[in-house]
Design an enzyme around this catalytic site. Structure first.
Site, PDB file in Angstrom:
ATOM      1  N   ARG A  27       2.059   8.639  30.092  1.00 30.61           N
ATOM      2  CA  ARG A  27       0.386   8.899  28.956  1.00 30.61           C
ATOM      3  C   ARG A  27       1.472  11.130  29.199  1.00 30.61           C
ATOM      4  O   ARG A  27       0.332  11.966  28.615  1.00 30.61           O
ATOM      5  CB  ARG A  27      -1.685   9.708  29.189  1.00 30.61           C
ATOM      6  CG  ARG A  27      -1.528   7.899  28.950  1.00 30.61           C
ATOM      7  CD  ARG A  27      -1.295   7.677  28.315  1.00 30.61           C
ATOM      8  NE  ARG A  27      -2.135   6.250  28.032  1.00 30.61           N
ATOM      9  CZ  ARG A  27      -3.491   6.508  27.908  1.00 30.61           C
ATOM     10  NH1 ARG A  27      -4.429   7.045  27.251  1.00 30.61           N
ATOM     11  NH2 ARG A  27      -4.233   4.992  27.364  1.00 30.61           N
ATOM     12  N   ARG A  31      -2.792  14.058  23.980  1.00 26.35           N
ATOM     13  CA  ARG A  31      -3.530  14.871  23.414  1.00 26.35           C
ATOM     14  C   ARG A  31      -3.463  16.544  24.039  1.00 26.35           C
ATOM     15  O   ARG A  31      -3.783  17.288  23.325  1.00 26.35           O
ATOM     16  CB  ARG A  31      -4.570  14.522  22.766  1.00 26.35           C
ATOM     17  CG  ARG A  31      -4.908  13.437  22.155  1.00 26.35           C
ATOM     18  CD  ARG A  31      -6.337  13.244  22.323  1.00 26.35           C
ATOM     19  NE  ARG A  31      -6.140  11.774  23.322  1.00 26.35           N
ATOM     20  CZ  ARG A  31      -7.416  11.265  23.593  1.00 26.35           C
ATOM     21  NH1 ARG A  31      -8.532  11.256  23.262  1.00 26.35           N
ATOM     22  NH2 ARG A  31      -6.586  10.204  24.873  1.00 26.35           N
ATOM     23  N   TYR A 154      -8.785  -6.550  27.052  1.00 30.85           N
ATOM     24  CA  TYR A 154      -8.481  -5.992  26.024  1.00 30.85           C
ATOM     25  C   TYR A 154      -8.908  -7.111  24.159  1.00 30.85           C
ATOM     26  O   TYR A 154      -9.570  -6.533  23.687  1.00 30.85           O
ATOM     27  CB  TYR A 154      -7.643  -4.550  25.136  1.00 30.85           C
ATOM     28  CG  TYR A 154      -7.410  -3.420  25.601  1.00 30.85           C
ATOM     29  CD1 TYR A 154      -8.349  -2.592  25.935  1.00 30.85           C
ATOM     30  CD2 TYR A 154      -7.054  -3.147  26.999  1.00 30.85           C
ATOM     31  CE1 TYR A 154      -8.985  -1.656  25.911  1.00 30.85           C
ATOM     32  CE2 TYR A 154      -7.017  -2.232  27.999  1.00 30.85           C
ATOM     33  CZ  TYR A 154      -7.972  -1.095  27.606  1.00 30.85           C
ATOM     34  OH  TYR A 154      -7.921  -0.272  28.456  1.00 30.85           O
TER      35      TYR A 154
HETATM   36  O1  CP3 Z   1       3.052   9.430  27.091  1.00 25.90           O
HETATM   37  C1  CP3 Z   1       2.874   7.996  27.298  1.00 25.90           C
HETATM   38  O2  CP3 Z   1       2.988   7.666  28.323  1.00 25.90           O
HETATM   39  C2  CP3 Z   1       3.616   7.123  26.379  1.00 25.90           C
HETATM   40  C3  CP3 Z   1       2.231   6.641  25.100  1.00 25.90           C
HETATM   41  C4  CP3 Z   1       1.445   5.707  25.499  1.00 25.90           C
HETATM   42  C5  CP3 Z   1       0.103   5.777  25.300  1.00 25.90           C
HETATM   43  N1  CP3 Z   1      -0.555   4.919  25.981  1.00 25.90           N
HETATM   44  C6  CP3 Z   1      -0.251   6.049  24.353  1.00 25.90           C
HETATM   45  C7  CP3 Z   1      -1.882   7.194  23.851  1.00 25.90           C
HETATM   46  C8  CP3 Z   1       1.004   4.769  26.938  1.00 25.90           C
HETATM   47  C9  CP3 Z   1       2.069   4.018  27.842  1.00 25.90           C
HETATM   48  C10 CP3 Z   1       0.157   4.204  26.973  1.00 25.90           C
HETATM   49  C11 CP3 Z   1      -0.194   2.373  27.663  1.00 25.90           C
HETATM   50  C12 CP3 Z   1      -1.693   2.792  27.431  1.00 25.90           C
HETATM   51  N2  CP3 Z   1      -2.663   2.320  26.219  1.00 25.90           N
HETATM   52  C13 CP3 Z   1      -2.659   2.401  28.537  1.00 25.90           C
HETATM   53  C14 CP3 Z   1      -1.752   1.990  29.777  1.00 25.90           C
HETATM   54  C15 CP3 Z   1      -1.242   3.640  30.373  1.00 25.90           C
HETATM   55  C16 CP3 Z   1      -3.521   4.065  31.354  1.00 25.90           C
HETATM   56  O3  CP3 Z   1      -3.786   4.777  30.641  1.00 25.90           O
HETATM   57  O4  CP3 Z   1      -3.953   2.887  31.719  1.00 25.90           O
HETATM   58  C17 CP3 Z   1      -3.362   1.691  27.516  1.00 25.90           C
HETATM   59  C18 CP3 Z   1      -4.902   0.964  28.907  1.00 25.90           C
HETATM   60  C19 CP3 Z   1      -3.407   1.379  26.341  1.00 25.90           C
HETATM   61  C20 CP3 Z   1      -4.885   1.084  26.116  1.00 25.90           C
HETATM   62  C21 CP3 Z   1      -5.884   2.608  24.987  1.00 25.90           C
HETATM   63  N3  CP3 Z   1      -4.603   3.345  24.306  1.00 25.90           N
HETATM   64  C22 CP3 Z   1      -6.629   3.170  25.388  1.00 25.90           C
HETATM   65  C23 CP3 Z   1      -7.595   2.725  26.152  1.00 25.90           C
HETATM   66  C24 CP3 Z   1      -6.772   5.204  24.574  1.00 25.90           C
HETATM   67  C25 CP3 Z   1      -7.821   4.999  24.287  1.00 25.90           C
HETATM   68  C26 CP3 Z   1      -7.655   5.660  25.173  1.00 25.90           C
HETATM   69  C27 CP3 Z   1      -7.982   7.660  25.288  1.00 25.90           C
HETATM   70  O5  CP3 Z   1      -7.785   8.287  26.166  1.00 25.90           O
HETATM   71  O6  CP3 Z   1      -8.273   7.738  23.857  1.00 25.90           O
HETATM   72  C28 CP3 Z   1      -5.642   4.292  24.056  1.00 25.90           C
HETATM   73  C29 CP3 Z   1      -5.098   5.592  22.827  1.00 25.90           C
HETATM   74  C30 CP3 Z   1      -3.817   5.928  23.078  1.00 25.90           C
HETATM   75  N4  CP3 Z   1      -2.857   5.361  23.413  1.00 25.90           N
HETATM   76  C31 CP3 Z   1      -3.622   7.707  22.968  1.00 25.90           C
HETATM   77  C32 CP3 Z   1      -2.459   8.347  23.199  1.00 25.90           C
HETATM   78  C33 CP3 Z   1      -1.881   9.400  23.274  1.00 25.90           C
HETATM   79  C34 CP3 Z   1      -4.368   8.190  22.256  1.00 25.90           C
HETATM   80  C35 CP3 Z   1      -4.753   7.842  20.731  1.00 25.90           C
HETATM   81  C36 CP3 Z   1      -4.488   9.694  20.634  1.00 25.90           C
HETATM   82  O7  CP3 Z   1      -4.674  10.609  20.017  1.00 25.90           O
HETATM   83  O8  CP3 Z   1      -5.636  10.013  19.349  1.00 25.90           O
END
Ligand code: CP3
Length: 354
Positions: A27, A31, A154
């Site tokens: 990640r 943000r 999901y």
């Molecule tokens: O930098 C990186 O790692 C690349 C991008 C990436 C994102 N999501 C961007 C993202 C990767 C590899 C993921 C994977 C992801 N997404 C997972 C598996 C990894 C983990 O963290 O366990 C999962 C379960 C998701 C599903 C998902 N996407 C969730 C649960 C959320 C909300 C999380 C939150 O903190 O609000 C997202 C949104 C998301 N994916 C964001 C980002 C940068 C935040 C969205 C935003 O910018 O508002």
């Protein structure tokens, strides 16, 4: 394609010699970086950001330039795969991902198509090509996907979940329906990763974020089996180089030997296991990625450095360690702390590679 200037990450994944331990953060494009928030604002939302290759490319490269990581992970999300299978997906601010029409019946599963990745996910492929071009060989590019089990949670729960009541009920009452879904997802994800590799990613990671909520027997049946099926279908060499495969199951530290036996190159560790124990258990078979507690980034830079030193000492001398956090970096971490983490790994790890 230009020569890779820094291939420490790829070499460490294959347990080859390195001058120091490479480091990146799950990640890392996210943000905690004000620059990420600005680009997301310009995109007009998270999904638009994922779907606009120029902007996805920009945020993918930000952590290379701003915090100095040794690998780029392409900016996207695991949930774009179910979206490409026709499921409506929303990301409302502060709410996390939602599928307003979740999968509930066998007919729902039967209706789901296996997407052609070059078509429904063409914007990911365009982003990959652009990132490789803009990186110009500075560091390798990592592609990724969710595991079939994690995607299914999901798709069936309709979003994040507290106790996974719906998917667990399906697993126990109607296992054939769940297996049909997991089969489709495994094939969709394998095709998706192979398309990512064909378009230029140099390693791939499978995120099994929710594998750890299963019993050992159910983990084998509903998660590991399908990750194995994916690993078996992957292109393992591209452009004359091996493409390392990383498997990461959060909460899966009890199953390290079985994860390592899937044929992956690297096992991702969460923060609950000591690095020396993990190395003793599987370090002769695969490389290890991890595993600092992500909340350690709330501590001051001296404390972060001490933690990095401890993990490096536990791994000890030799090859096969990719430093990372044990899960994703959280949005409220100060950027200075992330930089201190990366810098500490770069400085302190040299001593272990002479
Ligand atoms: O930098 C990186 O790692 C690349 C991008 C990436 C994102 N999501 C961007 C993202 C990767 C590899 C993921 C994977 C992801 N997404 C997972 C598996 C990894 C983990 O963290 O366990 C999962 C379960 C998701 C599903 C998902 N996407 C969730 C649960 C959320 C909300 C999380 C939150 O903190 O609000 C997202 C949104 C998301 N994916 C964001 C980002 C940068 C935040 C969205 C935003 O910018 O508002």
């Amino acid at each position: 394609m230009p020569e890779l200037k820094n291939d420490l990450f790829l070499r460490a994944c294959l347990r080859q010699d390195v001058e120091r331990t490479p480091v990146w953060m799950m990640r890392q494009a996210g943000r905690y970086l004000p620059e990420y928030r600005a680009t997301r604002q310009r995109a007009g939302g998270f999904l638009n950001l994922c779907k606009t290759p120029e902007l996805a490319c920009e945020v993918s490269i930000q952590p290379v330039e701003l915090v100095g990581v040794d690998a780029t992970i392409m900016f996207s999300d695991i949930l774009v795969v179910p979206e490409a299978m026709g499921m409506e997906l929303t990301f409302d601010t502060g709410e996390g991902p939602k599928f307003p029409q979740p999968i509930r019946t066998r007919a729902d599963v039967e209706r789901l198509p296996v997407p052609d990745p070059e078509d429904g996910l063409g914007y990911v492929m365009a982003a990959i090509r652009l990132i490789r071009k803009e990186l110009a060989g500075r560091v390798p590019l990592i592609g990724f996907t969710g595991s079939p089990w994690t995607l299914a949670t999901y798709m069936i729960e309709g979003g994040g979940s507290k106790n996974y009541s719906k998917i667990k009920a399906m697993a126990f009452n109607e296992p054939e329906t769940l297996h049909l879904l997991l089969h489709k997802l495994a094939d969709a994800v394998a095709a998706y990763l192979n398309a990512q590799i064909a378009n230029g990613v140099q390693a791939v990671q499978i995120f099994d974020t929710w594998g750890g909520i299963l019993t050992t027997r159910d983990y084998r049946e509903f998660s590991l089996q399908y990750m194995q099926r994916i690993v078996e279908q992957l292109t393992r060499e591209h452009d004359g180089r091996r493409v390392p495969v990383i498997l990461y199951t959060k909460g899966g530290m009890g199953w390290l030997e079985e994860i390592a036996a899937t044929g992956c190159d690297v096992v991702g560790l969460d923060w609950t296991i000591d690095m020396d124990v993990a190395r003793r258990r599987i370090g002769d078979k695969v490389a290890l990625q991890g595993n600092m507690d992500p909340t350690m980034l709330y501590a001051n830079p001296d404390r972060i450095r001490a933690e990095v030193k401890d993990i490096l000492a536990r791994f000890g001398h030799g090859n096969g360690h990719v430093f990372n956090l044990g899960h994703g970096i959280t949005p409220d971490v100060p950027v200075e702390h992330a930089k201190a983490f990366i810098q500490s790994v770069k400085e302190e790890s040299v001593a272990y590679h002479s």
